[in-house]
Design an enzyme around this catalytic site. Structure first.
Site: not given
Ligand code: 5RP
Length: 225
Positions: A29, A104
């Site tokens: 997000s 990622e």
């Molecule tokens: C997805 C991730 C996201 O970067 C992590 O979960 C953070 O998400 P958010 O910005 O919604 O808190 O690693 O795999």
């Protein structure tokens, strides 16, 4: 929940983006907030920005915001912007709350510079949340047994909006593995040891050596760590 921390972190990260850049694009997000702000900047300033997204989520958000999609065959990202679930005092991170940690990590490692953007609620002294581990479905039973030798608890991540397990963008399962507190000196070792289990594709431990900077946003501002 108030999202101004995410917004302020994303806004400061936007200042790093220059015309013609190739971006590695994380997921989650906070990254989506960043992409929406980037879209405004692209439209207002007529920029050309190229992007390599790490998930279907960020692929669609990037396209919606005028980012031209490219790939790692031809391009090396100048800058990777990604979120995180926990960031410790040394800038080690745990990622994968959105299940996108494999791509990622590839995108981050391929990038010249990696900047993590988080709401300051993600900052912790030491990493302690369960580590997401992506495994081939065929290896599930075996991998659970091996990972349980190191973890207090290993849970298959269940889907929402679909019965059964979460299936990653790569067609795999996710095991959330509770290794307890990860001391700084153990972070890299745990990242490496987890990957030695056959069938494990990747895990959500991002040691500090991958991370160039973290931007933490609060309700009123953001700062580089
Ligand atoms: C997805 C991730 C996201 O970067 C992590 O979960 C953070 O998400 P958010 O910005 O919604 O808190 O690693 O795999």
């Amino acid at each position: 929940m108030d999202s101004s921390g995410k917004y302020n972190a994303a806004k400061l990260a936007l200042e790093l983006v220059k015309d013609g850049m190739v971006l590695g694009i994380g997921s989650g997000s906070t990254v989506e907030v960043f992409l929406n702000l980037l879209g405004d900047k692209i439209r207002e300033e007529g920029l050309e920005i190229y992007g390599i997204p790490s998930s279907y989520q960020s692929y669609f958000a990037a396209i919606r915001n005028g980012v031209e999609i490219v790939d790692l065959v031809e391009f090396e990202p100048d800058l990777c912007i990604d979120g995180a679930d926990q960031v410790d005092a040394k800038l080690n991170c745990i990622k994968g709350g959105g299940g996108a940690m494999t791509r990622e990590k590839i995108v981050a490692k391929a990038s010249r510079k990696v900047v993590i953007i988080v709401d300051e609620s993600k900052l912790v002294e030491k990493l302690s949340m369960p580590v997401p581990v992506e495994v081939l479905p065929f290896a599930y039973g075996y991998a659970v047994k091996r990972l349980k030798e190191k973890a207090k608890d290993v849970r298959l991540r269940e889907g929402k909006g679909k019965v059964g397990p979460v299936i990653t963008d790569n067609g795999n399962f996710i095991l959330d593995c509770d290794f307890g507190v990860l001391e700084d000196e153990k972070v890299e070792e745990m990242e490496g040891r987890t990957k030695l289990v056959s069938g494990v594709v990747e895990n959500g431990i991002f040691p500090k050596k991958i991370v160039d900077a973290v931007i933490a946003g609060s309700q009123s501002s953001a700062r580089f760590l």
